[in-house]
Motif scaffolding. Structure first.
Motif, PDB file in Angstrom:
ATOM      1  N   ALA A 189      -9.142  66.103 -24.540  1.00  0.00           N
ATOM      2  CA  ALA A 189      -9.943  65.119 -25.268  1.00  0.00           C
ATOM      3  C   ALA A 189     -11.397  65.271 -24.837  1.00  0.00           C
ATOM      4  O   ALA A 189     -11.683  65.839 -23.775  1.00  0.00           O
ATOM      5  N   VAL A 190     -12.300  64.750 -25.670  1.00  0.00           N
ATOM      6  CA  VAL A 190     -13.725  64.811 -25.363  1.00  0.00           C
ATOM      7  C   VAL A 190     -14.361  63.455 -25.643  1.00  0.00           C
ATOM      8  O   VAL A 190     -14.143  62.862 -26.715  1.00  0.00           O
ATOM      9  N   HIS A 191     -15.131  62.969 -24.677  1.00  0.00           N
ATOM     10  CA  HIS A 191     -15.925  61.749 -24.829  1.00  0.00           C
ATOM     11  C   HIS A 191     -17.390  62.158 -24.689  1.00  0.00           C
ATOM     12  O   HIS A 191     -17.782  62.697 -23.651  1.00  0.00           O
ATOM     13  N   VAL A 192     -18.178  61.908 -25.721  1.00  0.00           N
ATOM     14  CA  VAL A 192     -19.582  62.336 -25.728  1.00  0.00           C
ATOM     15  C   VAL A 192     -20.487  61.120 -25.647  1.00  0.00           C
ATOM     16  O   VAL A 192     -20.412  60.217 -26.494  1.00  0.00           O
ATOM     17  N   LEU A 193     -21.344  61.092 -24.628  1.00  0.00           N
ATOM     18  CA  LEU A 193     -22.404  60.102 -24.538  1.00  0.00           C
ATOM     19  C   LEU A 193     -23.697  60.754 -25.023  1.00  0.00           C
ATOM     20  O   LEU A 193     -23.759  61.966 -25.207  1.00  0.00           O
ATOM     21  N   ASN A 194     -24.728  59.976 -25.205  1.00  0.00           N
ATOM     22  CA  ASN A 194     -25.964  60.424 -25.826  1.00  0.00           C
ATOM     23  C   ASN A 194     -26.363  61.837 -25.430  1.00  0.00           C
ATOM     24  O   ASN A 194     -26.628  62.124 -24.266  1.00  0.00           O
ATOM     25  N   SER A 195     -26.371  62.708 -26.431  1.00  0.00           N
ATOM     26  CA  SER A 195     -26.712  64.112 -26.267  1.00  0.00           C
ATOM     27  C   SER A 195     -27.305  64.602 -27.579  1.00  0.00           C
ATOM     28  O   SER A 195     -27.063  64.019 -28.635  1.00  0.00           O
ATOM     29  N   GLY A 196     -28.029  65.714 -27.518  1.00  0.00           N
ATOM     30  CA  GLY A 196     -28.595  66.286 -28.731  1.00  0.00           C
ATOM     31  C   GLY A 196     -27.590  67.134 -29.465  1.00  0.00           C
ATOM     32  O   GLY A 196     -27.819  68.332 -29.687  1.00  0.00           O
ATOM     33  N   ILE A 197     -26.478  66.542 -29.876  1.00  0.00           N
ATOM     34  CA  ILE A 197     -25.374  67.312 -30.448  1.00  0.00           C
ATOM     35  C   ILE A 197     -25.692  67.830 -31.845  1.00  0.00           C
ATOM     36  O   ILE A 197     -25.015  68.723 -32.344  1.00  0.00           O
ATOM     37  N   VAL A 198     -26.702  67.245 -32.491  1.00  0.00           N
ATOM     38  CA  VAL A 198     -27.211  67.774 -33.758  1.00  0.00           C
ATOM     39  C   VAL A 198     -28.635  68.243 -33.477  1.00  0.00           C
ATOM     40  O   VAL A 198     -29.552  67.440 -33.356  1.00  0.00           O
TER      41      VAL A 198
ATOM     42  N   ARG B 248     -26.109  76.689 -33.145  1.00  0.00           N
ATOM     43  CA  ARG B 248     -25.129  76.754 -34.237  1.00  0.00           C
ATOM     44  C   ARG B 248     -23.705  76.927 -33.710  1.00  0.00           C
ATOM     45  O   ARG B 248     -22.783  76.234 -34.146  1.00  0.00           O
ATOM     46  N   ARG B 249     -23.523  77.850 -32.777  1.00  0.00           N
ATOM     47  CA  ARG B 249     -22.156  78.050 -32.259  1.00  0.00           C
ATOM     48  C   ARG B 249     -21.722  76.873 -31.385  1.00  0.00           C
ATOM     49  O   ARG B 249     -20.536  76.514 -31.380  1.00  0.00           O
ATOM     50  N   TRP B 250     -22.682  76.263 -30.674  1.00  0.00           N
ATOM     51  CA  TRP B 250     -22.326  75.103 -29.849  1.00  0.00           C
ATOM     52  C   TRP B 250     -21.966  73.905 -30.713  1.00  0.00           C
ATOM     53  O   TRP B 250     -21.010  73.182 -30.429  1.00  0.00           O
ATOM     54  N   GLU B 251     -22.725  73.681 -31.793  1.00  0.00           N
ATOM     55  CA  GLU B 251     -22.399  72.576 -32.697  1.00  0.00           C
ATOM     56  C   GLU B 251     -21.034  72.806 -33.345  1.00  0.00           C
ATOM     57  O   GLU B 251     -20.207  71.899 -33.435  1.00  0.00           O
ATOM     58  N   GLU B 252     -20.810  74.032 -33.794  1.00  0.00           N
ATOM     59  CA  GLU B 252     -19.539  74.349 -34.434  1.00  0.00           C
ATOM     60  C   GLU B 252     -18.371  74.130 -33.476  1.00  0.00           C
ATOM     61  O   GLU B 252     -17.311  73.612 -33.872  1.00  0.00           O
TER      62      GLU B 252
ATOM     63  N   PRO C 252     -21.121  62.208 -40.417  1.00  0.00           N
ATOM     64  CA  PRO C 252     -20.401  62.946 -41.464  1.00  0.00           C
ATOM     65  C   PRO C 252     -19.875  64.300 -41.009  1.00  0.00           C
ATOM     66  O   PRO C 252     -18.972  64.865 -41.643  1.00  0.00           O
ATOM     67  N   LEU C 253     -20.433  64.823 -39.918  1.00  0.00           N
ATOM     68  CA  LEU C 253     -19.989  66.114 -39.401  1.00  0.00           C
ATOM     69  C   LEU C 253     -18.756  65.977 -38.512  1.00  0.00           C
ATOM     70  O   LEU C 253     -18.083  66.970 -38.233  1.00  0.00           O
ATOM     71  N   MET C 254     -18.481  64.734 -38.073  1.00  0.00           N
ATOM     72  CA  MET C 254     -17.352  64.471 -37.180  1.00  0.00           C
ATOM     73  C   MET C 254     -16.565  63.275 -37.726  1.00  0.00           C
ATOM     74  O   MET C 254     -16.487  62.221 -37.081  1.00  0.00           O
ATOM     75  N   PRO C 255     -16.004  63.396 -38.907  1.00  0.00           N
ATOM     76  CA  PRO C 255     -15.393  62.247 -39.571  1.00  0.00           C
ATOM     77  C   PRO C 255     -14.200  61.641 -38.840  1.00  0.00           C
ATOM     78  O   PRO C 255     -13.867  60.469 -39.070  1.00  0.00           O
ATOM     79  N   ASP C 256     -13.567  62.415 -37.974  1.00  0.00           N
ATOM     80  CA  ASP C 256     -12.388  61.901 -37.272  1.00  0.00           C
ATOM     81  C   ASP C 256     -12.719  61.331 -35.886  1.00  0.00           C
ATOM     82  O   ASP C 256     -11.813  60.869 -35.178  1.00  0.00           O
ATOM     83  N   ALA C 257     -13.983  61.367 -35.509  1.00  0.00           N
ATOM     84  CA  ALA C 257     -14.370  60.890 -34.180  1.00  0.00           C
ATOM     85  C   ALA C 257     -14.344  59.372 -34.112  1.00  0.00           C
ATOM     86  O   ALA C 257     -14.772  58.684 -35.045  1.00  0.00           O
ATOM     87  N   GLY C 258     -13.837  58.842 -32.997  1.00  0.00           N
ATOM     88  CA  GLY C 258     -14.001  57.433 -32.724  1.00  0.00           C
ATOM     89  C   GLY C 258     -15.441  57.177 -32.311  1.00  0.00           C
ATOM     90  O   GLY C 258     -16.062  58.022 -31.661  1.00  0.00           O
ATOM     91  N   ILE C 259     -15.985  56.042 -32.692  1.00  0.00           N
ATOM     92  CA  ILE C 259     -17.393  55.756 -32.393  1.00  0.00           C
ATOM     93  C   ILE C 259     -17.509  54.379 -31.754  1.00  0.00           C
ATOM     94  O   ILE C 259     -17.004  53.381 -32.285  1.00  0.00           O
ATOM     95  N   VAL C 260     -18.179  54.341 -30.597  1.00  0.00           N
ATOM     96  CA  VAL C 260     -18.491  53.091 -29.921  1.00  0.00           C
ATOM     97  C   VAL C 260     -20.007  52.961 -29.909  1.00  0.00           C
ATOM     98  O   VAL C 260     -20.704  53.751 -29.270  1.00  0.00           O
TER      99      VAL C 260
END
Length: 291
Positions: free
Chosen positions: A132-141, A221-225, A255-263
């Motif tokens: 599993a992955v939990h992402v906190l504030n990062s420049g993911i886009v 691009r590869r990291w985002e993908e 919209p790029l991560m439609p299945d992600a849970g968001i808090v």
């Protein structure tokens, strides 16, 4: 809002140890028992950022934290500052600890390292499984990332080294508070964070740390993908008041991560793990219980 972490920087370090290798010594902590979580810190701080979250989660998880090469209590001279070098440090540590399955909890620079690890996973070369992955504030886009003025200066040839040489405790304290939400770091809290940041004049290496932005320009691009195509449980725990990677990044990621849970954390800035650590720990624990 949560108080200053209950554990001091000195006690945090005393509770850890080192893994030595030809790539240098890596400081780490291994706390608690249960499902393994690996918490990856950001720039320009160190593993102590996670102190309160780690304390809470260690009640029912195995919580691994580390300082990346060049940060905190890991070696700061003669080491590989690259994203790949940091990802290698994570792989070495988990192999040393005999951990084969983990949930990644990633923030800021640790988010980039996490993306590199996920890219390795996608290529079938990662040495452990990511459950599993939990992402906190990062420049993911990458297109939405807004570096601060100081970050831009640090990234410039020659000028960056000069700016880093002039970084003081007072300037870094003020700088971190500009990207936090309503829960600012008071002097006592920053004193603790400064212990690891300034060890071995580490703050003067910021121009080398920030080179990850040049790497991100080449590899985003590869990291985002790798992140967007992750096929396991994924959760975004996001401080909306972050001027660097806040609401604007989340809205592009949605919209790029439609299945992600968001808090969503409305009054929280760039450092959710130390602004409302109780809420962050609860979000990680609740997502694990639902998985």
């Amino acid at each position: 809002m949560d108080p200053t972490p209950l554990i001091s920087a000195a006690d945090w370090v005393a509770g850890g140890t080192y893994l030595g290798s030809s790539a240098g010594r890596t400081f780490y902590r291994d706390d608690g028992e249960g499902t393994p979580l690996v918490l990856l810190h950001g720039f320009p701080t160190w593993s102590y950022d996670w102190a309160e979250v780690a304390r809470i989660l260690a009640a029912d998880h195995r919580v691994v934290t580390l300082d990346f090469p060049g940060y905190g209590y890991s070696d700061k001279r003669g080491v590989d500052f690259s994203v790949g070098g940091s990802a290698d440090a994570v792989e070495r540590l988990l192999a040393h600890l005999g951990i084969a399955h983990v949930a990644l909890v990633i923030h800021d620079y640790g988010g980039i390292v996490g993306q590199e690890l996920l890219d390795r996973r996608g290529r079938g070369v990662l040495s452990f499984k990511v459950d599993a992955v939990h992402v906190l504030n990062s420049g993911i886009v990458y297109a939405a990332y807004r570096p601060t003025r100081v970050q831009k200066l640090l990234a410039m040839p020659v000028i960056g080294a000069f700016v880093a040489s002039r970084l003081t405790k007072e300037k870094l304290h003020a700088g971190l508070n500009t990207v936090r939400g309503s829960n600012k770091l008071d002097a006592a809290a920053f004193d603790q964070l400064w212990v690891g940041m300034s060890r071995g004049d580490g703050q003067k290496l910021a121009y080398r740390h920030i080179r990850y932005n040049a790497e991100r320009a080449r590899h985003h691009r590869r990291w985002e993908e790798a992140l967007f195509r992750f096929d396991g449980p994924i959760q975004l725990i996001w401080g909306l008041a972050d001027p660097v990677s806040g609401r604007h990044v989340l809205e592009m990621a949605r919209p790029l991560m439609p299945d992600a849970g968001i808090v969503e954390l409305p009054r929280v800035g760039h450092f959710p793990q130390s602004e409302p650590p109780t809420e962050v720990a609860a979000a990680i624990r609740d997502a694990g219980a639902r998985a």
